[in-house]
Design a protein around this motif. Sequence first.
Motif, PDB file in Angstrom:
ATOM      1  N   LEU A  91      45.162   8.179 -26.284  1.00 47.40           N
ATOM      2  CA  LEU A  91      45.499   7.128 -27.072  1.00 47.40           C
ATOM      3  C   LEU A  91      46.836   7.354 -27.606  1.00 47.40           C
ATOM      4  O   LEU A  91      47.573   6.257 -27.765  1.00 47.40           O
ATOM      5  CB  LEU A  91      44.592   7.257 -28.621  1.00 47.40           C
ATOM      6  N   GLY A 121      42.969  -1.714 -26.127  1.00 46.71           N
ATOM      7  CA  GLY A 121      41.620  -1.493 -26.428  1.00 46.71           C
ATOM      8  C   GLY A 121      40.632  -2.437 -26.053  1.00 46.71           C
ATOM      9  O   GLY A 121      39.512  -2.295 -25.574  1.00 46.71           O
ATOM     10  N   VAL A 155      40.220  -2.394 -22.427  1.00 49.38           N
ATOM     11  CA  VAL A 155      39.505  -1.173 -21.818  1.00 49.38           C
ATOM     12  C   VAL A 155      37.916  -1.736 -22.075  1.00 49.38           C
ATOM     13  O   VAL A 155      37.150  -1.237 -21.189  1.00 49.38           O
ATOM     14  CB  VAL A 155      39.739  -0.056 -22.480  1.00 49.38           C
ATOM     15  N   TYR A 162      38.132   4.293 -25.432  1.00 50.93           N
ATOM     16  CA  TYR A 162      38.664   4.710 -23.966  1.00 50.93           C
ATOM     17  C   TYR A 162      37.682   5.894 -23.786  1.00 50.93           C
ATOM     18  O   TYR A 162      37.274   5.934 -22.483  1.00 50.93           O
ATOM     19  CB  TYR A 162      40.036   5.416 -24.296  1.00 50.93           C
ATOM     20  N   ILE A 179      39.899  11.293 -17.986  1.00 50.66           N
ATOM     21  CA  ILE A 179      39.911  10.410 -19.009  1.00 50.66           C
ATOM     22  C   ILE A 179      39.147  10.673 -20.298  1.00 50.66           C
ATOM     23  O   ILE A 179      39.586  10.501 -21.332  1.00 50.66           O
ATOM     24  CB  ILE A 179      39.738   9.016 -18.610  1.00 50.66           C
ATOM     25  N   ALA A 231      40.424  11.651 -23.732  1.00 48.84           N
ATOM     26  CA  ALA A 231      40.162  10.420 -24.887  1.00 48.84           C
ATOM     27  C   ALA A 231      39.667  11.185 -25.920  1.00 48.84           C
ATOM     28  O   ALA A 231      39.954  10.806 -27.146  1.00 48.84           O
ATOM     29  CB  ALA A 231      39.309   9.294 -24.203  1.00 48.84           C
TER      30      ALA A 231
END
Length: 505
Positions: A56, A103, A106, A161, A193, A197
Amino acid sequence: MAAAVAVLALALRVPLVVAALPGVGNSDEPLNVSVGLRMASDGTLDAHSYRYPGLLCEVIVGVTDTFRAVGIHVPTHGAMRIENLGVAHTDSRAFIVAIRLVGVLVSVATCLLVWAAVREVLKTSEVPERWARIAAAVAAAAVAVSPLAAANSAYATPDVYAGFAVALTLYGATRVLRGTRYADLLCGLGVGIALGAKYLAAAVLPVVVAYLLAPGLRAERGKRMIRIAGVAAIAAAVFALTTPGILTHPIGVFDGLRAEAVHYQDGHVGAQGGAPGYYLSALFRDQPLLLAAAAVAVVALFRTAGLIRRTLITVFAYAIPQFFLLAVMTVRFDRNLVPLTPALAVLAGVAVPAVFLTVVPRTYRRAVTAVAVVAAFIPLAAAARLYPRLDEHSRIEAAAWVVRNVPGHQPVAVESYGPWLDPSRYRLEPLTFAADKPTVDARALILTEHAAGRFLSDPADHPREAAAYREIMSRYRLAARFTAGSWIAVYVPRAAAEKAVRPVR
């Protein structure tokens, strides 16, 4: 249908990115933005604090650098001015909106990955095209209309995420089961990821299970191990790219991870205890179809075979341990369900049509399908009403009341999640909970639902704090109360001259 789901998800999420601005009332977002801004201004990828990993922060760094590259000024301090927990203000609305839009995109991508995973599994399993398309669309729409997923997409927090990472990992795992291309790459990216995240280690499990169950790899143990090692290498590289501190400051990363684990085990006032029931109730309120479909998926494990059964086992390999991990923690927040929702949606999309086509007579299929579609869209009304709740207009009203009724340079005490007030106008005293300082002396005292409300709504479980608030209220009188969002109450000393301001409800 995928395009329709994407449009629906965007329509529900885009308006939320401007909610409450220039105020920023989420408890985590101000600090996350401040850390990313500092990293961008210092030209470093070292976050210094690693209770969350670095993905982030790198997103925020990327947005900051992009703005500055095109000549848009992003002040290091004014972009996020923090007064208290859940009390912050931004001078750069466009900057915050841009971060939140990332965001949102995503979150929409998460819906599309759920659609793709369900669609391809059912298509390969020779489920009739019509039912495969409907099941994939309903599964993706269940995530699109989830109020929890929509609300969390509008904050600069890591949960959205992490949800995307889980969806990507499961999509990659289904490709492993089907023996199609790019499976290793997708799994590695997804796991990396997930770790970058939110330290989501449970994302590793469905990948390992998929390689163990893949028909083409059962007899080739050496090849299977090589491919798993390849996925691990990709995941490690992605994690290192998103959280370089694991290489440069490993002790800091492990200290941050340990601090977060201790926090979740030690407790958090107003958000602790009864985690299993809390999360089941939150899931039911958010998207009841997914909870019911999880039960259907358990039945489907014993009524299906081949790819569908292997897919269900693979997805359960993530969903069950992840839910168990949340359930054994002392602290519970509904946002922790965001990374679980995509897995439940994939279970629903794969299991329900498999059982449906074997159990439901042909003459009733349209009616049952209609009921399932309606059930999936039950949360739509709640998702469409998110803006007023996130906008927290009660904070704006409370701040305006203080400006009208309290002279400048007077002491004003503000609890967590209260209104943002100009620190150059008042002598502000931020209070996490007013109960921690019952002797507080101020011209105005602002109590909030998210702080005082935790104790006042359940005094039996919080007798000490409830007693402290009663002591405070013996010295202060209610001057105004605002309820356009979570309630905000403004109190003034009883000894002060009467202003004859009626409580606002």
